[in-house]
Write an enzyme that holds these catalytic residues in place. Structure first.
Site: not given
Length: 329
Positions: A115, A256, A286
């Site tokens: 990520c 994020h 996500n």
């Protein structure tokens, strides 16, 4: 001193929207809208079409970012793509993007930091520009996470969505503008808390891996949460202190979008109002390495980034790998 500046941003989102109710009522997952929202803040996510690949999404986002920047693909020097879901084990997704957009002279490679991949890629691009090795760089975050998601594991399958985001960087010589600094960190002792254990050289794809469903994402949510809150606060403070700023000086946070509860906790610890943090997790879920450039593009196109704004960026992913960047917009 020459540093880099972001002059173009772009996003690609698949057409298909899957809501929390869709997961429970149409896909038969033992969950509910209330359960997911309470724990994550997620309400829906995008899922790529059966004929879409990661490089397709990345190329579409790239074209939008290049159009904003006023730069032709053939003038790019470098393409760096943060991804863990490349079209193939090799070559890199960036190679496919280079071909699809016509960036014939650009070197192209991928970065694997889960990520945090696009933020790691941003840091590398910045160093290439600072060192005079590149003048026009395309940074990507692109993930097709729904194809490495275990749809029988309700703890993880409700989290992820597909998307791509792009940033175009060029040199900036003004002292009061551009990417001020980046800060990257890794704790390899935590590889076990978020990973895909099967399908690599350690556990090649075989019947045992398939039976155990080890080709899909595995996560210890509690440990990831604790590490994320601690690490994101720390690296954010590191970026601010390095450049002589305080948390109250920040105008906008581009983070994020892993979990709304994580973001709320980090913002509280930094004493930065949550209203300064650009959010899209409710609609996107996500999206891993796509999250930071996607969120930046959202804020940019909505006019929420003003000339001279101090923008704090942060991300964390499996590894565990995390980082921050501070930008004078």
């Amino acid at each position: 001193m020459q540093r880099s500046r972001i002059v173009g941003t772009g996003t690609y989102l698949p057409e298909r929207v899957v809501t929390n109710d869709d997961l429970s009522k149409k896909m038969g997952i033992d969950t509910s809208d209330a359960w997911i929202r309470e724990r994550t803040g997620i309400g829906s996510r995008r899922i790529a079409g059966p004929n879409e690949a990661t490089s397709d999404m990345a190329a579409a986002a790239s074209k939008r970012a290049l159009e904003m920047a006023g730069i032709r693909p053939e003038d790019l020097d470098l393409i760096i793509c943060g991804t863990v879901t490349a079209d193939m084990p090799f070559p890199a997704a960036a190679c496919f993007v280079q071909s699809k957009i016509g960036a014939k002279k650009a070197a192209a490679f991928d970065v694997s930091a889960a990520c945090a991949g696009s933020l790691f890629a941003l840091s590398i691009a910045d160093q290439y520009i600072r060192g005079g090795m590149a003048g026009k760089v395309l940074v990507l975050g692109a993930e097709l996470l729904t194809r490495i998601t275990d749809w029988s594991d309700r703890a993880t399958c409700v989290l992820f969505g597909d998307a791509a985001g792009a940033m175009v960087l060029v040199p900036e010589t003004r002292n009061d503008r551009g990417l001020l600094s980046t800060h990257l960190h890794t704790d390899g002792s935590q590889t076990s808390i978020l990973n895909i254990p099967g399908g690599g050289s350690l556990k090649p794809l075989n019947q045992d891996v398939l039976d155990r469903r080890d080709q899909f994402i595995k996560m210890n949510g509690r440990e990831v949460y604790k590490t994320a809150v601690r690490a994101l606060e720390s690296c954010s403070r590191e970026a601010l202190e390095r450049n002589g700023y305080r948390p109250q000086d920040v105008d906008r946070v581009i983070a994020h979008q892993a979990n709304l509860r994580i973001l709320e906790h980090v913002m509280k610890r930094l004493e930065i109002p949550l209203e300064k943090c650009e959010l899209n997790i409710e609609e996107m879920g996500n999206t891993s390495s796509a999250s930071v450039p996607l969120t930046l593009d959202q804020a940019n196109r909505a006019g929420r980034l003003k000339d001279g704004d101090l923008v704090l960026m942060m991300a964390i992913g499996g590894g565990m790998a995390w980082g921050s960047a501070l930008v004078k917009w």
